[in-house]
Design an enzyme around this catalytic site. Sequence first.
Site, PDB file in Angstrom:
ATOM      1  CB  THR A 221      80.229  77.007  68.322  1.00  0.00           C
ATOM      2  OG1 THR A 221      80.203  76.153  69.215  1.00  0.00           O
ATOM      3  CG2 THR A 221      80.625  76.375  67.040  1.00  0.00           C
TER       4      THR A 221
ATOM      5  N   GLY B 201      75.032  80.036  81.928  1.00  0.00           N
ATOM      6  CA  GLY B 201      74.857  79.307  80.454  1.00  0.00           C
ATOM      7  C   GLY B 201      73.356  79.030  80.481  1.00  0.00           C
ATOM      8  CB  SER B 202      71.447  76.366  82.363  1.00  0.00           C
ATOM      9  OG  SER B 202      72.300  75.238  82.182  1.00  0.00           O
TER      10      SER B 202
ATOM     11  CE1 TYR C  65      57.504  85.198  70.293  1.00  0.00           C
ATOM     12  CE2 TYR C  65      58.944  86.737  68.947  1.00  0.00           C
ATOM     13  CZ  TYR C  65      58.054  85.874  69.191  1.00  0.00           C
ATOM     14  OH  TYR C  65      57.177  85.652  67.905  1.00  0.00           O
TER      15      TYR C  65
ATOM     16  CD  GLU D 134      76.887  87.004  79.903  1.00  0.00           C
ATOM     17  OE1 GLU D 134      77.009  87.150  81.173  1.00  0.00           O
ATOM     18  OE2 GLU D 134      76.470  87.715  79.176  1.00  0.00           O
TER      19      GLU D 134
ATOM     20  CD  GLU E 192      71.262  76.267  69.910  1.00  0.00           C
ATOM     21  OE1 GLU E 192      70.609  77.183  70.166  1.00  0.00           O
ATOM     22  OE2 GLU E 192      72.417  75.771  70.111  1.00  0.00           O
TER      23      GLU E 192
ATOM     24  CD  GLN F 254      85.092  47.391  76.971  1.00  0.00           C
ATOM     25  OE1 GLN F 254      85.364  48.406  77.020  1.00  0.00           O
ATOM     26  NE2 GLN F 254      85.588  46.375  77.474  1.00  0.00           N
ATOM     27  CG  LEU F 255      82.032  45.363  70.511  1.00  0.00           C
ATOM     28  CD1 LEU F 255      80.716  45.649  69.550  1.00  0.00           C
ATOM     29  CD2 LEU F 255      82.390  44.328  71.117  1.00  0.00           C
TER      30      LEU F 255
END
Length: 386
Positions: free
Chosen positions: A165, A138-139, A242, A134, A251, A345-346
Site C-alpha cells: 500500500t 504473506g501470512s 516482536y 513478498e 492495524e 442486491q436491493l
Amino acid sequence: MSDVLNLPRPAWMTEDLVLLEDQARRFLAAEFAPHLEKWHEDHFYPRDVWTKSGSAGLLCASMPEEYGGAGGTFAHEAVIDREFSLIGFDTFGAPLHSGIVAPYILHYGTEEQKRRWLPKLATGELVSAIAMSEPGTGSDLQGVRTTAKRSGNGYVLNGSKTFITNGQHANLIIVVAKTNPKEGSKGVSLMVVETGDAPGFRRGRKLKKLGMDSADTSELFFEDVALPAEALLGVDEGQGFYQLMKELPQERLIVSVHAVAMIERALALTIDYVKQRAAFGKKIIDFQNTQFVLAECKSEATIAKVFLDHCIERHVKGELDTTTASMAKYWLSDLLGKIADRCLQLFGGYGYMDEYPISRIYRDARVLRIYAGTNEIMKLLIARSL
Ligand SMILES: Cc1cc2nc3c(=O)[nH]c(=O)nc-3n(C[C@H](O)[C@H](O)[C@H](O)COP(=O)(O)OP(=O)(O)OC[C@H]3O[C@@H](n4cnc5c(N)ncnc54)[C@H](O)[C@@H]3O)c2cc1C
C-alpha cells in the site's frame, strides 16, 4: 451522510473529538469529495492529497506534538479514518501511514529517528509504507527472504516485496528483512528506507486489483541497496518480529474502523435508494422483503458498531488484547462483505454498475478479509485463547 445507526455518542468520543469529526468532515467534503470520481477513473490519486491532508491536521493525529503530531490518541485516528470511509475514500493510504507506520517509529525508533521522520510524516512531506509481504510469503512472516546484511558501517538490502500500500507515493518505507537469515523470527529486523537516497531501489507495477482502484498498491524491489547503520529501526537487530506482533492489534483495529464505516455508508446509500426507486407501483422500501433485509442489516451493523466502540475504548486505555482485536478484524470485515452484498442486491442492475458507489463498496470490501492478516490467521489467533 446521515448517521444511519442513530446510536448515542460512545463514551470515548470526547468534545474535542466531536470537533475533530466536524472539521474533518467539512474539509473532506470541500477538498476531496469533488475529485473522488476522477481519481477513481484515473486509478490514482495525486501526491498533493498527502500534503493537503497534512496541512488540515489529518495525518499523524495521535503522534506527540513535539514530533509534529496533534498529540492525540488512537481515538483521533479512528475519528479521521471513519470520515475517510464515509466520503468513500477508502483507497487513501493515510490510515496506514498515521496509524501503523508512524507508531512503529514512535515506539521503537531512537530519539534521532523520531525527530528525523515523524514531523515530515505529519506534514505529508514523507509518505510512508510498510513492506512485509513478498511474492513467496504473506501470512508466514518468519519466512521473509529479503535480507539486510551488515556491510562496513551499514547494511546492504536485497529482496522484493509485493502488494505494498502506498507503493508508488511512498518515500519512507519500513522493510521487514532478515538481518540473520539463519534465524526464524529472531532474525527479523525492521529497516527504514528513505527512497530519495537509495540507489538500487525500484518501484514495480502499480498492481491491477479487484477493488480499491485508486490505491497505489505496488511491487517494490531492492537490489544491493546500501543503507546506513541508522536505517535499522531502534538499536538492536532481531527485534522486528516482536515489534510487528506488538503493533498488529492496532492495524487490525484500523481495518475494523473502516469495515464499520463502510457498512454505515452502504446502509445509508441503500436506504436512500430504496426510498426513491419504484417497482410494481410501490417504492422498493415498501416491499416487506426490503424492510426485513434492511432491518437485519441495521441490527447487525448496530451490534458491530457497539463492539467496535468497546474495542476502541479498551485500546485507548491500553487494554485491548490480541484476541479481541483479531475478533474485531475477522468478524467486522466478514460482516461488511455480507451487508455490502445484501445492499447491492436491493439496487438491482444499478448495483452492478461502477458509477453506483455500492458496487465499489462491494469490490473494495473484499480485501478487508485478506489484508492486515487474513481472517483465517485471525481465527488462529483467537483459537489460542480457547
Ligand atoms: C490491496 C492490498 C494491500 C496490501 N497492503 C499491504 C501492505 O501495505 N504491506 C504488506 O506487507 N502487505 C500488504 N498486503 C498483503 C497482505 O497482507 C497479504 O496478502 C496477506 O497477509 C496474505 O498473505 P498472502 O497473500 O501471501 O497469502 P498466503 O499467506 O499465501 O495465504 C493463502 C491462503 O492460505 C491461508 N492460510 C495461510 N496460512 C494459514 C494457516 N496457518 N492456517 C489456515 N489458513 C492459512 C490464508 O488465510 C489464505 O486464505 C496487501 C494486500 C492487498 C491485497
